[in-house]
Design a protein around this motif. Structure first.
Motif, PDB file in Angstrom:
ATOM      1  N   GLY A   1      -5.040  10.671  -4.600  1.00  0.00           N
ATOM      2  CA  GLY A   1      -3.610  10.352  -4.611  1.00  0.00           C
ATOM      3  C   GLY A   1      -2.775  11.450  -4.328  1.00  0.00           C
ATOM      4  O   GLY A   1      -1.182  11.200  -4.501  1.00  0.00           O
ATOM      5  N   ARG A   2      -3.197  12.600  -4.076  1.00  0.00           N
ATOM      6  CA  ARG A   2      -2.583  13.621  -4.724  1.00  0.00           C
ATOM      7  C   ARG A   2      -2.935  15.195  -3.543  1.00  0.00           C
ATOM      8  O   ARG A   2      -4.007  15.221  -4.017  1.00  0.00           O
ATOM      9  CB  ARG A   2      -2.586  14.373  -5.973  1.00  0.00           C
ATOM     10  CG  ARG A   2      -1.221  13.345  -7.177  1.00  0.00           C
ATOM     11  CD  ARG A   2      -1.052  13.547  -8.077  1.00  0.00           C
ATOM     12  NE  ARG A   2      -0.871  14.582  -8.852  1.00  0.00           N
ATOM     13  CZ  ARG A   2      -1.043  15.224  -9.572  1.00  0.00           C
ATOM     14  NH1 ARG A   2      -1.603  15.320 -11.060  1.00  0.00           N
ATOM     15  NH2 ARG A   2      -0.042  17.043 -10.270  1.00  0.00           N
TER      16      ARG A   2
ATOM     17  N   ARG B   1      -7.348  14.195  -1.261  1.00  0.00           N
ATOM     18  CA  ARG B   1      -6.228  13.846  -1.126  1.00  0.00           C
ATOM     19  C   ARG B   1      -6.190  12.172  -1.083  1.00  0.00           C
ATOM     20  O   ARG B   1      -5.513  11.804  -1.714  1.00  0.00           O
ATOM     21  CB  ARG B   1      -5.992  13.839  -0.318  1.00  0.00           C
ATOM     22  CG  ARG B   1      -4.869  13.961   0.265  1.00  0.00           C
ATOM     23  CD  ARG B   1      -3.283  14.159   1.578  1.00  0.00           C
ATOM     24  NE  ARG B   1      -4.196  13.520   1.890  1.00  0.00           N
ATOM     25  CZ  ARG B   1      -3.653  12.581   2.598  1.00  0.00           C
ATOM     26  NH1 ARG B   1      -3.040  11.495   2.653  1.00  0.00           N
ATOM     27  NH2 ARG B   1      -4.477  11.861   4.422  1.00  0.00           N
ATOM     28  N   LEU B   2      -7.749  12.191  -0.781  1.00  0.00           N
ATOM     29  CA  LEU B   2      -7.118  10.347  -0.748  1.00  0.00           C
ATOM     30  C   LEU B   2      -7.799   9.371  -2.301  1.00  0.00           C
ATOM     31  O   LEU B   2      -7.798   8.634  -2.780  1.00  0.00           O
ATOM     32  CB  LEU B   2      -8.613   9.536   0.003  1.00  0.00           C
ATOM     33  CG  LEU B   2      -7.461   9.902   2.160  1.00  0.00           C
ATOM     34  CD1 LEU B   2      -9.305   9.134   2.795  1.00  0.00           C
ATOM     35  CD2 LEU B   2      -7.264   8.289   1.773  1.00  0.00           C
ATOM     36  N   PHE B   3      -8.743  10.560  -2.823  1.00  0.00           N
ATOM     37  CA  PHE B   3      -9.393  10.011  -3.700  1.00  0.00           C
ATOM     38  C   PHE B   3      -8.197  10.028  -4.764  1.00  0.00           C
ATOM     39  O   PHE B   3      -8.474   9.541  -5.927  1.00  0.00           O
ATOM     40  CB  PHE B   3     -10.890  10.533  -4.289  1.00  0.00           C
ATOM     41  CG  PHE B   3     -11.971  10.520  -5.603  1.00  0.00           C
ATOM     42  CD1 PHE B   3     -12.615   9.119  -5.785  1.00  0.00           C
ATOM     43  CD2 PHE B   3     -11.350  11.283  -6.959  1.00  0.00           C
ATOM     44  CE1 PHE B   3     -13.191   9.439  -6.605  1.00  0.00           C
ATOM     45  CE2 PHE B   3     -11.893  11.064  -8.018  1.00  0.00           C
ATOM     46  CZ  PHE B   3     -13.174  10.257  -8.099  1.00  0.00           C
TER      47      PHE B   3
ATOM     48  N   GLU C   1      -9.271  16.619   2.666  1.00  0.00           N
ATOM     49  CA  GLU C   1      -8.813  15.476   3.312  1.00  0.00           C
ATOM     50  C   GLU C   1      -9.804  13.936   1.805  1.00  0.00           C
ATOM     51  O   GLU C   1      -8.994  13.282   1.595  1.00  0.00           O
ATOM     52  CB  GLU C   1      -8.914  14.762   4.532  1.00  0.00           C
ATOM     53  CG  GLU C   1      -7.733  15.437   4.814  1.00  0.00           C
ATOM     54  CD  GLU C   1      -6.876  14.898   4.825  1.00  0.00           C
ATOM     55  OE1 GLU C   1      -6.470  13.614   4.670  1.00  0.00           O
ATOM     56  OE2 GLU C   1      -5.860  15.734   5.716  1.00  0.00           O
ATOM     57  N   ILE C   2     -11.231  14.425   1.600  1.00  0.00           N
ATOM     58  CA  ILE C   2     -11.661  13.333   0.782  1.00  0.00           C
ATOM     59  C   ILE C   2     -11.242  13.624  -0.360  1.00  0.00           C
ATOM     60  O   ILE C   2     -10.740  12.063  -1.285  1.00  0.00           O
ATOM     61  CB  ILE C   2     -12.733  13.519   0.860  1.00  0.00           C
ATOM     62  CG1 ILE C   2     -13.573  13.361   2.351  1.00  0.00           C
ATOM     63  CG2 ILE C   2     -13.630  12.733  -0.697  1.00  0.00           C
ATOM     64  CD1 ILE C   2     -14.843  14.220   2.946  1.00  0.00           C
TER      65      ILE C   2
ATOM     66  N   ALA D   1      -0.052   7.347   1.411  1.00  0.00           N
ATOM     67  CA  ALA D   1      -1.209   8.853   1.222  1.00  0.00           C
ATOM     68  C   ALA D   1      -0.368  10.261   0.638  1.00  0.00           C
ATOM     69  O   ALA D   1       1.109  10.297   1.111  1.00  0.00           O
ATOM     70  CB  ALA D   1      -2.313   9.524   1.830  1.00  0.00           C
TER      71      ALA D   1
ATOM     72  N   ARG E   1       0.576  15.907   2.472  1.00  0.00           N
ATOM     73  CA  ARG E   1      -0.822  16.638   2.932  1.00  0.00           C
ATOM     74  C   ARG E   1      -0.102  18.386   3.723  1.00  0.00           C
ATOM     75  O   ARG E   1      -0.964  18.901   3.283  1.00  0.00           O
ATOM     76  CB  ARG E   1      -1.491  15.928   3.240  1.00  0.00           C
ATOM     77  CG  ARG E   1      -1.846  16.249   5.245  1.00  0.00           C
ATOM     78  CD  ARG E   1      -2.724  15.101   5.891  1.00  0.00           C
ATOM     79  NE  ARG E   1      -2.279  14.442   6.255  1.00  0.00           N
ATOM     80  CZ  ARG E   1      -3.053  13.217   7.349  1.00  0.00           C
ATOM     81  NH1 ARG E   1      -4.192  13.555   7.128  1.00  0.00           N
ATOM     82  NH2 ARG E   1      -2.701  12.585   7.867  1.00  0.00           N
TER      83      ARG E   1
ATOM     84  N   ALA F   1      -6.212  17.551  -4.613  1.00  0.00           N
ATOM     85  CA  ALA F   1      -6.805  18.308  -3.504  1.00  0.00           C
ATOM     86  C   ALA F   1      -7.019  19.547  -2.855  1.00  0.00           C
ATOM     87  O   ALA F   1      -8.010  19.737  -2.546  1.00  0.00           O
ATOM     88  CB  ALA F   1      -6.807  16.798  -1.652  1.00  0.00           C
TER      89      ALA F   1
ATOM     90  N   ILE G   1       0.969  -1.068   0.165  1.00  0.00           N
ATOM     91  CA  ILE G   1       0.255  -0.306  -0.002  1.00  0.00           C
ATOM     92  C   ILE G   1       0.891   1.205  -0.023  1.00  0.00           C
ATOM     93  O   ILE G   1       1.527   1.673   1.347  1.00  0.00           O
ATOM     94  CB  ILE G   1      -0.998   0.370   1.137  1.00  0.00           C
ATOM     95  CG1 ILE G   1      -2.218  -0.912   1.165  1.00  0.00           C
ATOM     96  CG2 ILE G   1      -1.866   1.417   1.283  1.00  0.00           C
ATOM     97  CD1 ILE G   1      -2.733  -1.193   2.349  1.00  0.00           C
TER      98      ILE G   1
END
Length: 182
Positions: A146-147, A142-144, A139-140, A9, A12, A151, A6
């Motif tokens: 991946g950058r 960034r997770l979606f 945050e959502i 992330a 951020r 975000a 994995i």
């Protein structure tokens, strides 16, 4: 046997600081530049929160007043209901936006300084709720994606929506709805 790793992330921290700083600057600008109680429905929401904090009935969804109740209790204040003198030149329908204030301001306005101070405090707490929503949007995204940069663009676009940035620093129940939706 193949194992999947994995990936961490996207970073951020620098993007998040840029977002929070931008949100604070824009929110504080709106908070300070709009005259007291001149935002849409702000005086109505302001009247509800202290009434609820004193144990009175409310006519708006209860989550926003419930969140602000401890702040009002800490700030203190009189049991006198909010009163302000309407501007006799103000017309609800016929005014050109931004040309005539709804309330009289200054020494003859009839507003207690304590009410104005509590209004600014509640505006600031509401701004903090909106900033929390903005961080969650970041945050959502960034997770979606991946950058962190995408975000930041996503959350920045949300911040650039005038209704979002304007209402973010006003006493308004949409702050709790937006926070829950984020």
């Amino acid at each position: 046997m193949r194992t999947t790793s994995i990936e961490p992330a996207a970073p951020r921290r620098p993007f998040l600081w840029i977002l929070v700083a931008g949100g604070l600057v824009l929110g504080l600008a709106w908070l300070l530049l709009v005259p007291p109680f001149e935002s849409s429905d702000e005086s109505a929401f302001y009247k509800e929160v202290p009434s609820y904090a004193r144990g009175g009935p409310i006519t708006i969804p209860p989550l926003y007043p419930a969140v602000l109740k401890p702040v009002i209790k800490l700030a203190g204040g009189s049991d006198r209901p909010f009163q302000a003198e309407y501007n006799p030149s103000f017309r609800f329908v016929s005014n050109r936006v931004g040309h005539v204030n709804m309330y009289m301001h200054g020494r003859a306005a009839g507003m207690l300084r304590a009410d104005v101070n509590r209004m600014y405090l509640l505006r600031f707490v509401t701004l903090l709720m909106w900033l929390a929503s903005l961080v969650l949007i970041f945050e959502i995204a960034r997770l979606f994606f991946g950058r962190g940069d995408l975000a930041l663009v996503t959350a920045g676009l949300c911040l650039a929506i005038p209704q979002f940035s304007f209402i973010s620093s006003k006493i308004h129940a949409e702050a709790t709805a937006t926070l829950l939706a984020s």
